[in-house]
Design a protein around this motif. Structure first.
Motif, PDB file in Angstrom:
ATOM      1  N   ASN A  93      37.808  24.867  69.354  1.00 53.41           N
ATOM      2  CA  ASN A  93      38.606  25.802  70.166  1.00 53.41           C
ATOM      3  C   ASN A  93      38.640  25.371  71.630  1.00 53.41           C
ATOM      4  N   LEU A  94      37.509  24.909  72.135  1.00 53.87           N
ATOM      5  CA  LEU A  94      37.441  24.411  73.502  1.00 53.87           C
ATOM      6  C   LEU A  94      38.384  23.223  73.681  1.00 53.87           C
ATOM      7  N   ALA A  95      38.353  22.304  72.728  1.00 57.58           N
ATOM      8  CA  ALA A  95      39.208  21.115  72.787  1.00 57.58           C
ATOM      9  C   ALA A  95      40.683  21.509  72.801  1.00 57.58           C
ATOM     10  N   GLU A  96      41.030  22.485  71.987  1.00 59.63           N
ATOM     11  CA  GLU A  96      42.420  22.937  71.952  1.00 59.63           C
ATOM     12  C   GLU A  96      42.809  23.608  73.275  1.00 59.63           C
ATOM     13  N   THR A  97      41.937  24.431  73.811  1.00 60.45           N
ATOM     14  CA  THR A  97      42.203  25.137  75.060  1.00 60.45           C
ATOM     15  C   THR A  97      42.411  24.182  76.225  1.00 60.45           C
ATOM     16  N   PHE A  98      41.590  23.144  76.292  1.00 56.35           N
ATOM     17  CA  PHE A  98      41.641  22.216  77.422  1.00 56.35           C
ATOM     18  C   PHE A  98      42.386  20.925  77.100  1.00 56.35           C
ATOM     19  N   ASP A  99      43.132  20.934  76.002  1.00 57.19           N
ATOM     20  CA  ASP A  99      43.953  19.790  75.620  1.00 57.19           C
ATOM     21  C   ASP A  99      43.144  18.491  75.588  1.00 57.19           C
ATOM     22  N   VAL A 159      45.515  24.149  59.755  1.00 53.02           N
ATOM     23  CA  VAL A 159      46.458  23.275  59.063  1.00 53.02           C
ATOM     24  C   VAL A 159      45.966  21.830  59.140  1.00 53.02           C
ATOM     25  N   GLN A 160      45.495  21.425  60.310  1.00 53.82           N
ATOM     26  CA  GLN A 160      44.971  20.059  60.476  1.00 53.82           C
ATOM     27  C   GLN A 160      43.737  19.831  59.599  1.00 53.82           C
ATOM     28  N   VAL A 161      42.837  20.798  59.561  1.00 55.70           N
ATOM     29  CA  VAL A 161      41.646  20.677  58.712  1.00 55.70           C
ATOM     30  C   VAL A 161      42.071  20.520  57.262  1.00 55.70           C
ATOM     31  N   ASN A 162      43.021  21.325  56.826  1.00 56.47           N
ATOM     32  CA  ASN A 162      43.525  21.233  55.455  1.00 56.47           C
ATOM     33  C   ASN A 162      44.125  19.850  55.197  1.00 56.47           C
ATOM     34  N   ARG A 163      44.873  19.339  56.158  1.00 57.42           N
ATOM     35  CA  ARG A 163      45.466  18.007  56.030  1.00 57.42           C
ATOM     36  C   ARG A 163      44.382  16.930  55.888  1.00 57.42           C
ATOM     37  N   PHE A 164      43.356  17.007  56.738  1.00 64.10           N
ATOM     38  CA  PHE A 164      42.262  16.034  56.661  1.00 64.10           C
ATOM     39  C   PHE A 164      41.513  16.149  55.333  1.00 64.10           C
ATOM     40  N   THR A 165      41.370  17.372  54.836  1.00 62.66           N
ATOM     41  CA  THR A 165      40.703  17.593  53.542  1.00 62.66           C
ATOM     42  C   THR A 165      41.510  16.971  52.418  1.00 62.66           C
ATOM     43  N   GLN A 166      42.825  17.127  52.464  1.00 59.61           N
ATOM     44  CA  GLN A 166      43.700  16.534  51.444  1.00 59.61           C
ATOM     45  C   GLN A 166      43.645  15.011  51.480  1.00 59.61           C
ATOM     46  N   ILE A 211      34.924  30.279  60.537  1.00 59.97           N
ATOM     47  CA  ILE A 211      36.075  29.388  60.489  1.00 59.97           C
ATOM     48  C   ILE A 211      37.375  30.124  60.851  1.00 59.97           C
ATOM     49  N   ARG A 212      37.357  31.453  60.724  1.00 62.89           N
ATOM     50  CA  ARG A 212      38.542  32.251  61.066  1.00 62.89           C
ATOM     51  C   ARG A 212      38.844  32.240  62.561  1.00 62.89           C
ATOM     52  N   LYS A 213      37.892  31.774  63.366  1.00 59.56           N
ATOM     53  CA  LYS A 213      38.116  31.693  64.808  1.00 59.56           C
ATOM     54  C   LYS A 213      38.988  30.502  65.201  1.00 59.56           C
ATOM     55  N   LEU A 214      39.248  29.610  64.251  1.00 64.69           N
ATOM     56  CA  LEU A 214      40.133  28.484  64.526  1.00 64.69           C
ATOM     57  C   LEU A 214      41.577  28.955  64.564  1.00 64.69           C
ATOM     58  N   SER A 215      42.378  28.290  65.350  1.00 61.51           N
ATOM     59  CA  SER A 215      43.806  28.622  65.402  1.00 61.51           C
ATOM     60  C   SER A 215      44.464  28.206  64.090  1.00 61.51           C
ATOM     61  N   ASP A 216      45.632  28.749  63.857  1.00 59.19           N
ATOM     62  CA  ASP A 216      46.390  28.381  62.654  1.00 59.19           C
ATOM     63  C   ASP A 216      46.685  26.887  62.632  1.00 59.19           C
ATOM     64  N   ALA A 217      47.054  26.334  63.788  1.00 57.22           N
ATOM     65  CA  ALA A 217      47.351  24.902  63.865  1.00 57.22           C
ATOM     66  C   ALA A 217      46.121  24.065  63.517  1.00 57.22           C
ATOM     67  N   THR A 256      36.542  16.998  66.070  1.00 59.28           N
ATOM     68  CA  THR A 256      35.984  18.257  65.556  1.00 59.28           C
ATOM     69  C   THR A 256      36.664  18.663  64.253  1.00 59.28           C
ATOM     70  N   LEU A 257      37.992  18.505  64.191  1.00 60.22           N
ATOM     71  CA  LEU A 257      38.702  18.918  62.984  1.00 60.22           C
ATOM     72  C   LEU A 257      38.370  18.015  61.800  1.00 60.22           C
ATOM     73  N   LYS A 258      38.199  16.738  62.039  1.00 55.32           N
ATOM     74  CA  LYS A 258      37.757  15.826  60.974  1.00 55.32           C
ATOM     75  C   LYS A 258      36.336  16.168  60.530  1.00 55.32           C
ATOM     76  N   PHE A 259      35.487  16.520  61.484  1.00 56.20           N
ATOM     77  CA  PHE A 259      34.113  16.918  61.178  1.00 56.20           C
ATOM     78  C   PHE A 259      34.108  18.166  60.298  1.00 56.20           C
ATOM     79  N   ILE A 260      34.956  19.136  60.642  1.00 56.15           N
ATOM     80  CA  ILE A 260      35.036  20.368  59.848  1.00 56.15           C
ATOM     81  C   ILE A 260      35.502  20.047  58.434  1.00 56.15           C
ATOM     82  N   ALA A 261      36.532  19.201  58.313  1.00 50.62           N
ATOM     83  CA  ALA A 261      37.042  18.844  56.985  1.00 50.62           C
ATOM     84  C   ALA A 261      35.978  18.137  56.155  1.00 50.62           C
ATOM     85  N   LYS A 262      35.256  17.237  56.772  1.00 48.54           N
ATOM     86  CA  LYS A 262      34.228  16.463  56.068  1.00 48.54           C
ATOM     87  C   LYS A 262      33.036  17.331  55.660  1.00 48.54           C
TER      88      LYS A 262
END
Length: 142
Positions: free
Chosen positions: A90-96, A130-137, A121-127, A104-110
């Motif tokens: 969330n911090l990374a997303e906020t501060f671009d 989606v990225q976590v799901n993509r990395f999981t796939q 995990i519900r504290k993550l943004s929708d975007a 972080t998103l790859k870490f979450i997927a792994k």
């Protein structure tokens, strides 16, 4: 009354214009100011914990200091754990902070099962979800 041995002074962050038109910043914790100055003069910092690395990332954004921002992203990547990865995403997303966000998103997927146990995990943004799901796939397809 503040004791003389205290090294942490915190005032709400404010930008103040002085009488000669210069701006000064107040409200930076002493340790964070030292880390900022250390980076400016040495291009590295030593002994930063997670909280101060996060605050230094915020300062890098405030002072528009891209090299420091990249440095903080790398520091925070090395501090990733299942307990803090959602907060850092969330911090990374906020501060671009693109590099930190991807990591972080790859870490979450792994480590999805472990992350779900320790973080909301519900504290993550929708975007981000989606990225976590993509990395999981992608991981499943390999």
């Amino acid at each position: 009354m503040m004791e003389a041995t205290s090294s942490v002074i915190e005032i709400p962050v404010a930008k103040v214009e002085t009488f000669n038109g210069e701006f000064i910043y107040i409200g930076i914790i002493f340790q964070q100011l030292l880390a900022l100055l250390e980076y400016i003069y040495c291009e590295e910092t030593t002994g930063l914990d997670l909280e101060n690395a996060i605050e230094l990332l915020k300062l890098s954004e405030e002072f528009i200091f891209p090299q420091l921002k990249q440095y903080c992203e790398k520091l925070l990547q090395d501090m990733l754990k299942v307990e803090n990865v959602v907060e850092l995403a969330n911090l990374a997303e906020t501060f671009d902070a693109k590099e930190l966000e991807a990591k972080t998103l790859k870490f979450i997927a792994k480590n999805f099962e472990s992350v779900v146990q320790y973080s909301d995990i519900r504290k993550l943004s929708d975007a981000a979800l989606v990225q976590v799901n993509r990395f999981t796939q992608i991981k499943k397809d390999l």
